[in-house]
Design a protein around this motif. Sequence first.
Motif, short mmCIF file in Angstrom:
data_model
loop_
_atom_site.label_atom_id
_atom_site.label_comp_id
_atom_site.label_asym_id
_atom_site.label_seq_id
_atom_site.Cartn_x
_atom_site.Cartn_y
_atom_site.Cartn_z
N LYS A 175 0.84 -1.20 0.00
CA LYS A 175 0.00 0.00 0.00
C LYS A 175 0.87 1.25 0.00
O LYS A 175 2.05 1.21 0.36
CB LYS A 175 -0.92 0.01 1.22
CG LYS A 175 -1.87 -1.18 1.27
CD LYS A 175 -2.70 -1.15 2.54
CE LYS A 175 -3.64 -2.35 2.63
NZ LYS A 175 -4.42 -2.37 3.88
N ASP A 176 0.27 2.37 -0.41
CA ASP A 176 1.03 3.63 -0.46
C ASP A 176 1.53 4.03 0.92
O ASP A 176 2.62 4.61 1.04
CB ASP A 176 0.14 4.74 -1.04
CG ASP A 176 -0.18 4.50 -2.51
OD1 ASP A 176 0.56 3.73 -3.15
OD2 ASP A 176 -1.18 5.07 -2.99
N GLU A 177 0.75 3.72 1.98
CA GLU A 177 1.18 4.08 3.32
C GLU A 177 2.47 3.35 3.69
O GLU A 177 3.38 3.94 4.31
CB GLU A 177 0.09 3.76 4.35
CG GLU A 177 -1.19 4.55 4.19
CD GLU A 177 -2.11 3.96 3.15
OE1 GLU A 177 -1.76 2.90 2.57
OE2 GLU A 177 -3.19 4.56 2.91
N ARG A 178 2.59 2.08 3.30
CA ARG A 178 3.80 1.32 3.65
C ARG A 178 4.98 1.73 2.78
O ARG A 178 6.13 1.71 3.25
CB ARG A 178 3.50 -0.17 3.52
CG ARG A 178 2.58 -0.64 4.65
CD ARG A 178 2.25 -2.09 4.60
NE ARG A 178 1.41 -2.42 5.77
CZ ARG A 178 0.68 -3.50 5.88
NH1 ARG A 178 0.69 -4.41 4.92
NH2 ARG A 178 -0.05 -3.72 6.97
N GLU B 53 6.21 4.66 4.55
CA GLU B 53 6.95 4.27 5.76
C GLU B 53 8.39 3.87 5.40
O GLU B 53 9.34 4.22 6.11
CB GLU B 53 6.24 3.11 6.45
CG GLU B 53 4.94 3.50 7.15
CD GLU B 53 4.26 2.30 7.76
OE1 GLU B 53 4.80 1.17 7.65
OE2 GLU B 53 3.17 2.47 8.36
N LEU B 54 8.56 3.12 4.30
CA LEU B 54 9.91 2.73 3.88
C LEU B 54 10.73 3.95 3.49
O LEU B 54 11.93 4.04 3.83
CB LEU B 54 9.82 1.76 2.71
CG LEU B 54 9.30 0.34 3.03
CD1 LEU B 54 9.13 -0.45 1.75
CD2 LEU B 54 10.25 -0.38 3.97
N MET B 55 10.12 4.90 2.81
CA MET B 55 10.85 6.11 2.41
C MET B 55 11.24 6.93 3.63
O MET B 55 12.36 7.47 3.70
CB MET B 55 9.99 6.94 1.46
CG MET B 55 9.75 6.27 0.12
SD MET B 55 8.86 7.31 -1.04
CE MET B 55 10.03 8.64 -1.28
N GLU B 56 10.34 7.02 4.60
CA GLU B 56 10.68 7.76 5.83
C GLU B 56 11.79 7.04 6.59
O GLU B 56 12.67 7.68 7.18
CB GLU B 56 9.43 7.90 6.70
CG GLU B 56 8.39 8.85 6.12
CD GLU B 56 7.14 8.92 6.97
OE1 GLU B 56 7.07 8.17 7.97
OE2 GLU B 56 6.22 9.70 6.63
N ALA B 57 11.77 5.70 6.61
CA ALA B 57 12.85 4.96 7.26
C ALA B 57 14.18 5.17 6.54
O ALA B 57 15.25 5.11 7.14
CB ALA B 57 12.52 3.47 7.32
N GLY B 58 14.09 5.45 5.21
CA GLY B 58 15.30 5.71 4.44
C GLY B 58 15.81 7.14 4.54
O GLY B 58 16.88 7.44 4.01
N GLY B 59 15.05 8.02 5.19
CA GLY B 59 15.51 9.38 5.38
C GLY B 59 14.66 10.44 4.73
O GLY B 59 14.97 11.63 4.78
N LYS C 23 12.61 -1.95 8.82
CA LYS C 23 11.22 -1.68 8.45
C LYS C 23 10.73 -2.68 7.40
O LYS C 23 9.56 -3.10 7.43
CB LYS C 23 11.10 -0.25 7.92
CG LYS C 23 9.70 0.17 7.52
CD LYS C 23 8.72 0.04 8.66
CE LYS C 23 8.95 1.08 9.72
NZ LYS C 23 7.90 1.03 10.77
N LEU C 24 11.62 -3.10 6.48
CA LEU C 24 11.25 -4.13 5.51
C LEU C 24 10.86 -5.42 6.21
O LEU C 24 9.86 -6.07 5.87
CB LEU C 24 12.43 -4.40 4.57
CG LEU C 24 12.54 -3.55 3.31
CD1 LEU C 24 13.80 -3.90 2.55
CD2 LEU C 24 11.33 -3.74 2.41
#
Length: 648
Positions: A502-505, A508-514, A545-546
């Motif tokens: 989903k777009d939300e996840r 979340e991955l992008m935010e975990a990447g910075g 996060k993955l």
Amino acid sequence: MIPSSQKPRIPRNASFLRNGRHCCSLQQPLGTTKPRYLEQLENYLRKELLLLDLSTDSAQELRLQPYREIFEFFIEDFKTYKPLLSSIKNAYEVMLAHQREKIRALEPLKAKLITVNENCNERILAMRAEERDEISTLKKEKMNLLKLIDKKNEEKISLQTEVTKLRKNLAEEYLHYLSERDARKILIADLNELRYQREDMSLAQSPGVWGEDPVKLTVALKMARQDLTRTQMELNTMKANFGDVVPRRDFEMQEKTLKELQEQLESLRDDYEEVRKEHEMLLQLHMSTLKERDQFYSELQEIQRTSTPRPDWSKCEDVVAGGRDRWHMLAEGKNSDQLVDVLLEEIGEGLLREKDFFPGLGYGESIPPFLRFDGTVENKKPTKKEVVKLLKDAWKERITEEQKEKFPDFFFSFLERHFGPGDAMAWAYTIFEYIKLFHTNEVMSQFYAVLMGKRKESVYIKQKETIAQLLKEMTNVDSQNEGLLTMEQLSAVLKSTFPLKKDERIQELMEAGGWHPSSSNADLLNYRMLFMEDEEGQSVPFVQKLWEQYMVEKDEYLNELKQELGLELNEEVTLPKVREALMNIDPSLDKQTLNHYLRQAFQLPMTEMPEEGEEREEGTVTQLQTALEQLQMSDIRRMGPREQEPAS
């Protein structure tokens, strides 16, 4: 007990007291005066009490000392009762000492109680101040609404007055036009009369008229008068029928004005009703706010009564090896539960290093094969970094080989190849204790789960393949091979690699990447840093996060399967029902993957997998809870969306 330095100096020679006691027993008659020994004791007591300094904090202790010494004189003089009196004195001394200790122990609690009381009072005062501000704000809003209602009422009254005035003007205009109409009709009648008179005069003066037939003229005059009479009657009838009629133009104009006023009145009524409802809602909100305030105040009092203080984690800085810097590094971004795990691991690591040997667990069936040993084995005491490196080497070797033997047997064989048969058992016990202790370390916790059969090794291997595939996709997008990607490119790579997320996840991955919501899509990111590990095998937040999302998606997939089956956990389920449920929740499953999931759920070997429609397929049953647990241990994931999109 009073320290010896604080005791008053009292002469220990009490012979004069003893002699006085004997003398008074010989000379004094019974029942007349006090014994001399008693008087001497009382005088001695008064003298000692006068010499005491009662202004100090220990005044009561000093005051007790003369009484204690008088009691000791009694014990010394009365030899027969000395044991009993000594035991009484000792019992009182022990009790006094116990009470002093309790008082000393309660002093810090008293100070803490005062501090807690002050904090609670401050919080209550702050809450009351907030409530006062909120109440004053609500009162101001209420006053503003009341003013608005008054203003609307005034506007309504003014509009009603204007409507009344317009109606009065309309009546006046109607009367004016009615009188104008009557005057106009009279004027027309007068003009017609003058015109008729002029025609008669012209006929009388015209020379040609005398030549016409008088009879004909008489008949024409008579007919003209009849027409005049008829016309006058019709005119009077129209006056009677339409005397009160308003002209259409005026009527339409007044009707339009009335309609506009009615619309304004309806609008004002709607506004008034809306304001009234808002006022009622505000009153209800105010009442509910008051109830919530009372409830929160009650909860606050209950919490203040029952709550315990939060732990001060800064105390661990002096206990953990490495001091403040290492503790801050370990505690960064962790909650209290995780900090407890970290602290337990640090304590457990210290205890492991203190052990020189491990006791063997024996040869029982419940003992893992690589730990079956009698006697004691040496603790090799490796560092955490060495254990992680050893486990990574084991995974590399396991992935490259054909995986014919079970994982526990492979692990022991790996240790024999690296350390020799003599030290393999010692290393097996040492590594087992380490990976059992360090739950927060990714490499150790995952290796322990696979080693103990709580997770299939395919889960770890597939996760590593997914990470490698993601890194490969990012490298392909990086045409300049600079190690940098824009946020837009990162989002595109994540969506292409994980099309079912989903777009939300993805966010979340992008935010975990910075990435941050305030960041621009043109900002560059060093994507290779997303896959780095520290020396102890800990991944960066992106890889963590993955893994978290994989576990959450697996749980969601299994919950959908359970809901599709519609059974309780303790009920039995057949293989065809599980096959049908899997195809319903995941129509994109191919036959090979579907059979793999069924083998994992029912623990069937490759040769015993019944084909769809066979009779023995119906006989393959297991408990639903067992099937879900087996699938939870395996590498399962959704192959496509639940609802297949129709082909265009």
